[in-house]
Scaffold this motif. Structure first.
Motif: not given
Lengths: 441, 441
Positions: A114, A162, A201
């Motif tokens: 991330l 997410l 994701l």
């Protein structure tokens, strides 16, 4: 026989007498009342072919609505509060991709991913490459795949989400799962294909150049190798949701899609952004619902327009509610015909989805058309990549359960893909997306 | 650590020390010699992550190459000599679709179909609808599917082709088959999927708005119902071939694609347009070869840039031949390194394809990038929709047989789809496409 547009139809001399289509100005149709206002300029079908050609005989000048795109526009990534690609004026294209985490992924590798994605998104949104396209050291692989070299920023926004699966027992994140967030339940009318459903994701890259979208997602996928595997992906075009100052685009049913969308700060505050929630890392975030909705276009295309309008609850050209004359008119669900029937069918799409019939609730729609070519029967495999943002996933659940049970449109659509993602706020400079989730104790 | 672009990389504070990518200006790379000319501004990789981030420290201003698209431009359909979409400055998008004729199709129904398609193409290219989107008679199906209502012409061109199968014994057209025209033979390196191979008819719709392309093909398919069934279709983006006044776009290998394309009238006359052929109906026509070429992008992306450049025979950023400094420099296939090796590998893509090594022969390339999403392994299912026009199909056959046998690039690409079509000249007003074929005695 001539039309008002100076075109001379062909004399094709073909057996069967197929008439040439004189054409109807697409621009003229922009002002919805044009044809009607000119006193019935549509004069019916011509020719003996099976296609019903109609012609406009008006001399109306072309509407000057020059459509220009400023490809030089760029959006900042950091410090914008909310992530881009939600409130942002919808760009013309998207590449949407979901990912699954590798079995070997750890909390640390997810965190690192991330951080890398955040930094790369910031660079990409400025129209830059994420590394050297042609490293001076020839033995290195290129740092950037290169297909966007020389291209403008094109208003790129990268929106990262997410999935609920990140909050299982793999990464110790369960205590930080927002109470409102979980996988979507089975909804009325679901005909989901596991190939297009779920994901750990999501990346939604929107831009006014599809090559810029593709490049962004591809390079994020490349950065994520060994940590994530791409799962499903859709290339979207023809932005089917309008923003302020944009004309409302049309979906592949031929209807305007996105009228009465969320627009005002007050509406965003009330329905899109998470505020005073149970998880600090989601303050200012939102929830992204994605539905891949196939449209049965051949069937739709044989339906009479009166029926299409009943199903949607709006006029096809203008996009006005059947109770009104202009696109932005508020639908009057109480209006009755002279015979006492409701003007807008209570199980039309607009009636079931309207805020007036859902306790005032709205969702931010930001959809695109898509095509997967043809299916095995030679039918158009295409539809809508529906993307909606809301601060409570239950808003979508309630809406779709109503639509899925009753919507007249269900005969012509199939929900084949589905996913939900938590979309944290944009990181501040010096930070990365969802950092607070990982540093929370 | 700062870059010349005023960006401050993040301190992401992540375990593993992934460095933020400072970014390399995509625009700066347009002038290929920029980095080199500034004395080695590329200073190597930074950070401890697995991705090799490189950074540019130059203060070069952004090149002002504002990329605007005039969506109001339209092209006439009739009387243009050659069909559009061949010599036309490449538009940004295409939808390409092939069709098979129904078992019940006759010479007459084929003829009628081509007449209807011609008339519809003429209307569509002017930015008009092919019929009423909202017939005043509500019981009629719409004459036009409507998703392009309100959209500009967007430089639409509709290019229609006839497959070699039309000249079998079904329609009595065999005597009029050009001697040069037949199905493509099996070519070196072919790994064709029957799902993307062949077709009785083709429609290539190119425009600067993908919704305009899709609308055009969908409405032609709708007009053709009961006579033709759609067979395979590809949505193309990122026009991978340049025209005069356009920068050369890049394919998904990250290399410029379309340098040294056919441009001059003399080249079109010599290599593209059929002249003094054996069939009068094809005078001024050409042959369209379409290849769906999947690129193995993950493999390519791990290759070092020196090897990529050897394979293509060009520098990645500038697109210059390895023997030169500028994109448009003529490749020098005789140039040798200090150790006596050829500077351009004789089995590089450019060496095998160059006119200098093919007796002066050229083809008109007009390709687009495509994506089919992901394959079952989560790998990018994408590549090049290669479309070429030539007045002799053997030109392509010779070229591809050489490339298929020797090209270093073959390790990274797969020809999965293939078709060839005869593309007659544009009809005059009052006539329809290939009318002369049907009226020839």
């Amino acid at each position: 026989m001539t039309t008002g547009h100076g075109q001379t139809p062909t004399d094709d001399g073909v057996p069967g007498g197929a008439a040439a289509p004189p054409g109807v100005s697409r621009r003229g149709m922009l002002s919805g009342a044009l044809l009607a206002g000119l006193g019935g300029a549509v004069v019916g079908a011509a020719g003996g072919g099976s296609a019903a050609w109609a012609m406009a005989t008006s001399d109306a000048a072309t509407v000057d609505d020059t459509d220009t795109v400023d490809l030089d526009r760029s959006y900042p990534y950091y410090g914008t509060g909310h992530q881009g690609g939600i409130e942002t004026q919808p760009q013309r294209h998207t590449v949407f991709m979901t990912f699954t985490l590798a079995d070997t992924a750890t909390k640390s590798s997810l965190q690192t991913l991330l951080a890398r994605w955040s930094a790369a998104a910031a660079v990409l949104q400025q129209g830059n490459s994420v590394g050297a396209v042609q490293p001076s050291n020839g033995v290195a692989p290129p740092g950037d795949t290169g297909e966007a070299a020389g291209l403008s920023p094109a208003s790129l926004t990268v929106t990262i989400g997410l999935g609920p699966t990140l909050f299982d027992d793999r990464f110790g994140l369960a205590p930080h799962k927002p109470a409102a967030f979980s996988a979507l339940p089975t909804l009325n009318g679901d005909t989901l294909d596991p190939k297009f459903t779920g994901g750990d994701l999501s990346v939604q890259a929107c831009a006014d150049d599809p090559q810029v979208c593709y490049h962004a997602v591809r390079n994020l996928a490349r950065l994520g190798r060994s940590v994530v595997t791409p799962f499903w992906a859709v290339l979207g075009f023809g932005r089917a949701s309008a923003g302020p100052g944009q004309q409302t685009p049309r979906n592949l049913l031929g209807f305007k899609d996105g009228t009465r969308n969320i627009q005002t700060d007050q509406q965003y505050s009330e329905f899109v952004w998470v505020q005073n929630g149970d998880q600090p890392w989601m303050e200012g975030g939102t929830y992204q619902v994605v539905r891949k909705i196939r449209m049965l276009l051949e069937t739709w295309d044989t339906d009479r327009v009166g029926n299409q309008q009943q199903i949607i609850g709006r006029h096809k050209e203008e996009g006005s509610p059947l109770s009104g004359a202009h696109e932005m008119d508020t639908p009057n669900f109480a209006a009755k015909t002279s015979t006492g029937d409701p003007v807008i069918d209570p199980v039309s799409h607009v009636a079931l989805a309207a805020r007036e019939n859902n306790g005032g609730m709205m969702i931010r729609r930001r959809s695109y058309n898509y095509t997967d070519g043809l299916d095995a029967n030679g039918e158009l495999n295409a539809g809508l990549l529906f993307i909606a943002y809301q601060n409570d996933p239950q808003h979508f659940v309630q809406l779709q359960n109503r639509l899925g049970a009753h919507d007249l449109l269900n005969e012509y659509i199939r929900h084949v893909g589905s996913a939900i993602f938590a979309v944290p706020p944009a990181p501040e400079k010096g930070h990365y997306l969802a950092q607070q989730l990982f540093t929370a104790s």
